[in-house]
Write a protein that holds these residues in place. Structure first.
Motif, mmCIF file in Angstrom:
data_model
loop_
_atom_site.group_PDB
_atom_site.id
_atom_site.type_symbol
_atom_site.label_atom_id
_atom_site.label_comp_id
_atom_site.label_asym_id
_atom_site.label_seq_id
_atom_site.Cartn_x
_atom_site.Cartn_y
_atom_site.Cartn_z
ATOM 1 N N GLY A 106 18.106 -97.587 27.411
ATOM 2 C CA GLY A 106 18.731 -98.898 27.228
ATOM 3 C C GLY A 106 17.850 -99.898 26.503
ATOM 4 N N VAL A 107 16.683 -99.445 26.037
ATOM 5 C CA VAL A 107 15.769 -100.369 25.364
ATOM 6 C C VAL A 107 15.758 -100.151 23.848
ATOM 7 C CG1 VAL A 107 13.369 -101.168 25.197
ATOM 8 C CG2 VAL A 107 14.319 -100.526 27.425
ATOM 9 N N ARG A 132 23.279 -100.350 25.900
ATOM 10 C CA ARG A 132 22.671 -100.938 27.095
ATOM 11 C C ARG A 132 23.780 -101.445 28.011
ATOM 12 N NH1 ARG A 132 18.150 -105.705 27.219
ATOM 13 N NH2 ARG A 132 16.871 -103.935 26.625
ATOM 14 N N VAL A 157 13.783 -106.905 27.683
ATOM 15 C CA VAL A 157 14.304 -106.244 28.884
ATOM 16 C C VAL A 157 14.477 -107.291 29.978
ATOM 17 C CG1 VAL A 157 13.232 -104.020 28.341
ATOM 18 C CG2 VAL A 157 11.971 -105.680 29.727
ATOM 19 N N MET A 184 18.999 -101.743 35.109
ATOM 20 C CA MET A 184 19.472 -101.624 33.727
ATOM 21 C C MET A 184 19.341 -100.170 33.257
ATOM 22 S SD MET A 184 18.585 -101.366 30.340
ATOM 23 C CE MET A 184 16.893 -101.891 30.056
ATOM 24 N N TYR A 185 18.220 -99.510 33.549
ATOM 25 C CA TYR A 185 18.057 -98.087 33.207
ATOM 26 C C TYR A 185 19.193 -97.265 33.810
ATOM 27 C CZ TYR A 185 12.984 -98.764 32.135
ATOM 28 O OH TYR A 185 11.773 -99.147 31.618
ATOM 29 N N SER A 241 23.821 -103.872 31.217
ATOM 30 C CA SER A 241 22.828 -104.757 31.824
ATOM 31 C C SER A 241 22.717 -104.560 33.336
ATOM 32 C CB SER A 241 23.157 -106.212 31.496
ATOM 33 O OG SER A 241 24.447 -106.485 31.984
ATOM 34 N N THR A 257 22.687 -98.015 32.347
ATOM 35 C CA THR A 257 22.806 -97.525 30.965
ATOM 36 C C THR A 257 22.943 -96.006 30.946
ATOM 37 O OG1 THR A 257 21.444 -99.346 30.154
ATOM 38 C CG2 THR A 257 21.657 -97.426 28.710
#
Lengths: 493, 95
Positions: free
Chosen positions: A331-332, A337, B90, A346-347, A339, A350
């Motif tokens: 997601g980076v 991504r 992030v 988030m990881y 959120s 995603t």
């Protein structure tokens, strides 16, 4: 225009060089065929403007007498696992559905340098995980070969199913595929075309979306053994970006097509004929053996005793490597991504959203076999058994020049049949292809006969490490003896 | 080997995946049946057999540590879902 899309690459090169056809004509014929065959869903992304520009440039080179690439003007498709600079590369996943690579894979660059015209990017199972294209985020590709009722109800195989369907249906003259555990050879068999998984270390993996790094290998798919030989020569070779590529000269594989295999020893391993082997596959295999014997080859019964362990070893090793390779989708960096309140959330959001169920299964299995407490019992043990499989082949090749076995346990299956299969049942489709993948030896798949319902059935010719020459040589003789020149109905018209 | 509810939670967390209950049960059953199937490897005698890590004929390959391409920050950042002034962005990690 139907004739142009039926040509082999070798025939088209001849006509181009005699100036009887132009690359623009050839390319336009394919673009119009692609339009008519959109219902097959072979392509994820079509690149007609790029194709026409490539074709015009090629025609100009020919007209000016400039130096030409070995495949100058030939329209091809690339599996959507190969990074193409400036052109979306999805790996048939939601995760990469908007990813535009800033660089070009070595293999597609080499094909570009050889003068090919790129028609577009073709479908695959998501992250090359599957044997049907049914795991693609962009929908399943249909096999151009129809069932008994004349319906397009069959899978093209996978993961290189888009490549196989496109080659079979005249939507490109050749295509790149990739093969981790059979992903070139099984779809080639299902669609009645030819494809080779070369020796591990023959082609660079640079720029191919990674699945299992110790197994992934690039290879060509086309309508003849000679076309595969022509393409592989352009695709192979070290590039300084993949340290596993052998620094060996790449031979002119077409020079090996002598038509003479008298005295060659062909091994037939008894472990590939289990009780309950599909009768039609067995019949085509027997026919292939007979044709090779008639051509003067010596048939030798051999044993590859650890064959039955190849599938479980493959799924442990491949999933372990996949779980590591796919950790980069976080997601980076790669467009998608979902959120979350924290970085970890988030990881999780995603990754759970961006991967399909088969990819998730394999990541879970791979993470498990690499986790503390289970690593030795599963992963290390699988690597030890992998060595036994490798030694089986090494020993066999002390007495034989090549090994001939079926490419897949059945002809093409229907979506309906596959939809209801358990994961383990679908994995059994790789039973004849995973042993040679684990050993890293080259293997060619070519159509040799038809099933009772008129579907193609392919055989594999497996050779020694870096001896693609013998594989092509035997394959060429078998191709001519089998006389398989059939095409799916829609191409026949 | 039984791949139970606790195992799938641990493994999913390691892989940074998270499922609703019904998906979790489905994946648990799938992985459990795959693990039962691979159990057959326990029947192979691997005493004294070295693990096969790579079939590449090459040992470690070494090259000079030189920059071959550079100044392509904007091309590389173009695929970032969120970025600020050339940095990946992030969620906040430190309060």
């Amino acid at each position: 225009m139907t004739e142009l899309v039926n040509l082999h690459i070798s025939e088209a090169l001849d006509l181009l060089n005699k100036k009887e056809i132009s690359s623009v004509e050839l390319t336009k014929a394919h673009l119009s065929e692609m339009e008519k065959a959109r219902f097959l869903n072979a392509y994820i992304t079509e690149t007609p403007e790029r194709a026409l520009a490539d074709a015009e440039a090629s025609d100009k080179r020919r007209a000016n007498g400039d130096s030409l690439g070995a495949l100058d003007g030939i329209p091809i498709a690339n599996k959507d696992l190969y990074c193409t600079a400036g052109i979306r590369t999805t790996a048939a996943s939601k995760m990469l559905s908007h990813f535009v690579p800033p660089y070009e894979s070595t293999v597609t660059q080499k094909l570009k340098d050889a003068g090919t015209v790129m028609l577009g990017k073709v479908n695959t199972d998501q992250f090359a995980m599957g044997g049907s294209t049914m795991t693609s985020y962009f929908g399943v590709t249909k096999n151009p070969w129809t069932d008994e009722k004349g319906e397009y109800s069959l899978v093209p195989g996978g993961s290189s199913g888009g490549s196989a369907a496109a080659v079979s249906a005249g939507l490109c003259m050749g295509a790149t595929g990739s093969d981790t555990g059979g992903s070139i050879r099984q779809p080639a068999s299902f669609c009645g075309i030819t494809g080779i998984k070369p020796t591990y270390g023959r082609c660079s993996r640079y720029g191919i979306v990674a699945f299992a790094s110790s197994l992934d290998q690039a290879g060509p798919m086309a309508r003849s053994v000679k076309d595969c030989a022509l393409m592989l020569r352009e695709m192979a070779g070290a590039d300084g970006h993949d340290s596993t590529v052998a620094e060996l000269p790449v031979p002119d594989f077409t020079a090996a097509l002598t038509g003479d295999i008298r005295g060659k020893k062909i091994g037939i391993p008894k472990e590939y004929r289990p009780d309950g082997l599909n009768a039609e596959v067995a019949r085509v295999w027997d026919k292939g053996i007979q044709l090779l014997q008639d051509a003067g080859a010596e048939i030798v019964d051999i044993s590859l005793p650890h064959t039955k362990y190849a599938l479980p070893v493959y799924y442990i090793v491949a999933c372990a490597e996949a779980s590591s390779n796919l950790s980069r989708y976080d997601g980076v960096r790669y467009t998608e991504r979902v959120s979350g309140h924290t970085l970890d959330e988030m990881y999780e959001n995603t990754r759970t959203d961006g991967f399909g169920p088969e990819v998730i299964r394999r990541i879970l299995l791979g993470t498990f076999v690499l986790s503390a407490g289970f690593y030795d019992a599963y992963y290390t043990r699988a690597q030890r058994v992998r060595r036994l499989i490798y030694e089986d082949f090494k020993k066999a090749f002390e007495t034989v020049d090549a090994i001939v076995v079926p490419a897949a346990p059945t002809p093409a299956l229907s979506y309906e049949a596959m939809k209801n299969m358990s994961p383990v049942d679908t994995y059994l489709g790789d039973v004849f292809t995973t042993p040679s993948s684990l050993a890293g030896v080259p293997s060619l798949s070519l159509p040799v006969g038809l099933s009772n319902t008129g579907l193609p059935i392919g055989l594999q010719i497996i050779g020694k490490h870096f001896d693609e020459n013998t594989v092509f040589q035997v394959g060429d003789v078998l191709e001519k003896a089998a006389g398989f020149n059939l095409m799916p109905h829609r191409v026949k018209g | 080997m039984s791949f139970n509810e606790q195992t799938i939670k641990t493994i999913a967390n390691l892989a940074r995946l998270k499922f609703p209950k019904e998906d979790e049960a489905k994946f648990m059953a799938d992985i459990d049946s795959i693990l039962n199937w691979v159990e057959q490897l326990k029947g192979v005698d691997v005493t004294g057999i070295e693990p096969l890590v790579s079939v590449s004929p090459r040992e470690n390959a070494i090259r000079s540590d030189v920059v071959t391409e550079g100044n392509i920050q904007s091309e590389l950042m173009a695929n970032a879902p969120e970025s600020v002034q050339g940095f990946y962005e992030v969620p906040r990690m430190v309060e």
